[in-house]
Design a protein around this motif. Structure first.
Motif, short mmCIF file in Angstrom:
data_model
loop_
_atom_site.label_atom_id
_atom_site.label_comp_id
_atom_site.label_asym_id
_atom_site.label_seq_id
_atom_site.Cartn_x
_atom_site.Cartn_y
_atom_site.Cartn_z
N ASN A 96 0.72 -1.24 0.06
CA ASN A 96 -0.01 0.08 0.00
C ASN A 96 0.88 1.30 -0.13
O ASN A 96 0.47 1.98 -0.75
CB ASN A 96 -0.86 0.08 1.23
CG ASN A 96 -2.26 -0.46 1.05
OD1 ASN A 96 -3.28 0.10 0.39
ND2 ASN A 96 -2.33 -1.89 1.38
N ILE A 97 1.91 1.10 0.75
CA ILE A 97 2.78 2.30 0.97
C ILE A 97 3.40 2.78 -0.35
O ILE A 97 3.66 3.69 -0.77
CB ILE A 97 3.74 2.43 2.35
CG1 ILE A 97 2.98 2.28 3.45
CG2 ILE A 97 4.71 3.55 2.19
CD1 ILE A 97 3.84 1.99 4.49
N ARG A 114 12.46 4.26 0.39
CA ARG A 114 11.41 4.98 0.90
C ARG A 114 10.28 4.35 1.74
O ARG A 114 9.88 4.72 2.76
CB ARG A 114 10.72 5.60 -0.33
CG ARG A 114 9.55 6.55 0.07
CD ARG A 114 10.04 7.96 0.54
NE ARG A 114 9.38 8.94 0.92
CZ ARG A 114 9.39 9.78 1.77
NH1 ARG A 114 10.29 9.57 2.70
NH2 ARG A 114 8.30 10.55 2.01
N VAL A 115 9.97 3.19 1.35
CA VAL A 115 8.78 2.27 2.34
C VAL A 115 9.47 2.10 3.55
O VAL A 115 8.79 2.38 4.50
CB VAL A 115 8.60 0.95 1.32
CG1 VAL A 115 7.69 0.18 2.28
CG2 VAL A 115 7.58 1.51 0.15
N LEU A 124 5.78 0.98 12.30
CA LEU A 124 5.21 -0.33 11.98
C LEU A 124 6.25 -1.20 11.08
O LEU A 124 5.84 -1.60 10.22
CB LEU A 124 3.94 0.04 11.14
CG LEU A 124 2.68 0.57 11.91
CD1 LEU A 124 1.51 0.48 10.94
CD2 LEU A 124 2.33 -0.32 13.29
N PRO A 125 7.71 -0.86 11.40
CA PRO A 125 8.49 -1.61 10.69
C PRO A 125 8.31 -3.24 10.27
O PRO A 125 8.32 -3.70 9.59
CB PRO A 125 9.95 -1.47 11.13
CG PRO A 125 9.62 -0.78 12.57
CD PRO A 125 8.15 -0.41 12.52
N HIS A 126 7.92 -3.65 11.61
CA HIS A 126 7.45 -5.34 11.88
C HIS A 126 6.49 -5.77 11.15
O HIS A 126 5.84 -6.83 11.23
CB HIS A 126 7.53 -5.57 13.30
CG HIS A 126 6.61 -4.75 14.05
ND1 HIS A 126 6.72 -3.23 14.35
CD2 HIS A 126 5.41 -4.84 14.55
CE1 HIS A 126 5.48 -2.79 15.04
NE2 HIS A 126 4.79 -3.87 15.01
N ALA A 146 1.15 7.25 5.79
CA ALA A 146 2.54 6.73 5.03
C ALA A 146 2.58 7.02 3.57
O ALA A 146 3.22 7.17 2.93
CB ALA A 146 3.08 5.66 5.62
N ARG A 147 1.15 6.14 3.08
CA ARG A 147 1.08 6.24 1.70
C ARG A 147 0.84 7.65 1.09
O ARG A 147 1.62 8.05 0.11
CB ARG A 147 -0.26 5.22 1.35
CG ARG A 147 -0.26 5.09 -0.07
CD ARG A 147 -1.42 4.43 -0.54
NE ARG A 147 -2.69 4.95 -0.22
CZ ARG A 147 -3.95 4.44 -0.36
NH1 ARG A 147 -4.07 3.35 -0.96
NH2 ARG A 147 -4.99 5.31 -0.22
#
Ligand code: ATP
Length: 368
Positions: A96-97, A114-115, A124-126, A146-147
């Motif tokens: 999505n991002i 970038r993501v 929310l890296p995990h 973020a998106r």
């Protein structure tokens, strides 16, 4: 060059209906600006014109000195988050991002970089590989933001992004979005009809009424110095009392009480005015008099006799409704300030002159 967005005399008609009327506004760079107003006042339409999703019937929008009025949405380089979020539920968080970057045909390596950066930013890296459908409401909210930030937009547009969340999460997200916006320094416009949300998040509040701007100011300015009754009533709790000028420094209230209004604004005869006093500015004490005291007794030093008719005591704060001759007052205080206060208590409510504001009863410039 400045990234200030300038809106000049923008109007929008839907058929015969004039929904946005003569809006002039500049959005300062790096600030969070809230469009605030009741349902149907034109906030979303104004935001959609800024986004390029609606075309103004007349007027001009520009940024960096460049005319944007007829530039399509996809060429404006703005990030957007809507109430519905519009995430792709079958896609992962990372998918999505990355979506806007894929549309722009950004190379795979830059997309990944970038993501990862944005996943860190929204903490929310995990969860990169988790389908969006398996996230909580707050997590989805962060992914939508973020998106919207993925392609490093010049402007972030948020249309009631928190309205689907429950009260507690909503308050937490208000702080989170505000902190993120300040950290990134990204110019942001948010539409809301929730005045508490606007007060919590905004540098600048644009209060709208029936398609027009009623007032622009900092949260404290619009709260402390509303330009008219509509703004005073919309922003926070207020006692808005019909008043008749009585000399330059005094007004007479509905029960005949003469109130000294200090020097803030002179009242002149014939003006249709209201006296505004915020609940936290009224000083309350239990009166020595009996409950059946004469509420019409003459008053001294802006001190009005009354009787408590309702109390909302939530522990940390107390709100009381006081019946006075001719009107009721809402008073906000702390339970410790007035121990023993009960429904039926005779009280004296003092209206300090410096806290009394005179405002126009009818929003004159909106009347046309
Ligand atoms: P809300 O908080 O309820 O979303 P708002 O302040 O954002 O309200 P808008 O959505 O901008 O208000 O709508 C302003 C007015 O324009 C409303 O009366 C609405 O019915 C009307 N309107 C909005 N979009 C259209 C459209 N596409 N066609 C016709 N009328 C529209």
């Amino acid at each position: 060059m400045s990234n200030q967005l300038i809106i000049e005399n923008v109007n929008k008609h839907f058929g015969a209906v004039h929904v946005v009327k003569h809006v002039n506004l500049s959005i300062p760079e790096g600030k969070l600006v809230c469009f605030l107003g009741p349902s149907g006042c034109g906030k979303t339409t104004l935001l959609r014109m800024i986004a390029g999703l609606e075309t103004p019937t007349s007027g001009r929008l520009s940024m960096d000195g460049k005319d944007l009025t007829h530039v399509p949405a996809c060429e404006r380089d703005f990030g957007m988050v809507f109430q519905s979020l519009a995430l792709f539920p079958h896609m992962t968080v990372a998918g999505n991002i990355a979506y806007p970057l894929r549309l722009r045909k950004t190379d795979k390596q830059s997309q990944k970089r970038r993501v990862d950066e944005l996943l860190q930013l929204i903490q929310l890296p995990h969860m990169a590989d988790r389908p969006v459908a398996q996230l909580s409401g707050g997590q989805r909210q962060r992914v939508a933001i973020a998106r919207a930030l993925a392609s490093a937009p010049k402007l972030l547009l948020l249309d009631e992004p928190l309205s689907a969340l429950d009260a507690k999460l909503r308050e937490a997200m208000q702080v989170e979005i505000r902190l993120l916006q300040q950290r990134l320094g990204i110019t942001t416009i948010m539409v809301t009809h929730d005045q508490r949300e606007a007060m919590t998040m905004a540098d600048v509040i644009v209060v709208m009424e029936q398609g027009q701007i009623a007032q622009v100011g900092s949260p404290l300015e619009v709260y402390r110095d509303p330009v008219n009754e509509f703004v005073a009533d919309f922003i926070g709790l207020g006692n808005i009392l019909p008043a008749v000028p009585n000399g330059e420094q005094r007004v007479r209230l509905a029960g005949g009480q003469l109130i000294d209004i200090g020097g803030a604004r002179k009242a002149s005869a014939g003006q249709d005015i209201r006296l505004l006093i915020r609940p936290e500015d009224v000083c309350l004490k239990i009166s020595e008099a009996q409950a059946h005291q004469d509420l019409h007794a003459s008053i001294h030093n802006n001190c009005i006799p009354g009787q408590v008719s309702f109390i909302r005591d939530v522990g940390s704060s107390l709100e009381a409704t006081i019946d006075c001759a001719g009107f009721t007052l809402t008073v906000a205080t702390s339970p410790r300030e007035v121990p023993g206060l009960a429904i039926g208590s005779p009280v004296l409510a003092t209206l300090p002159p410096h806290a009394c504001k005179l405002i126009d009863a009818s929003p004159g410039r909106l009347a046309a």
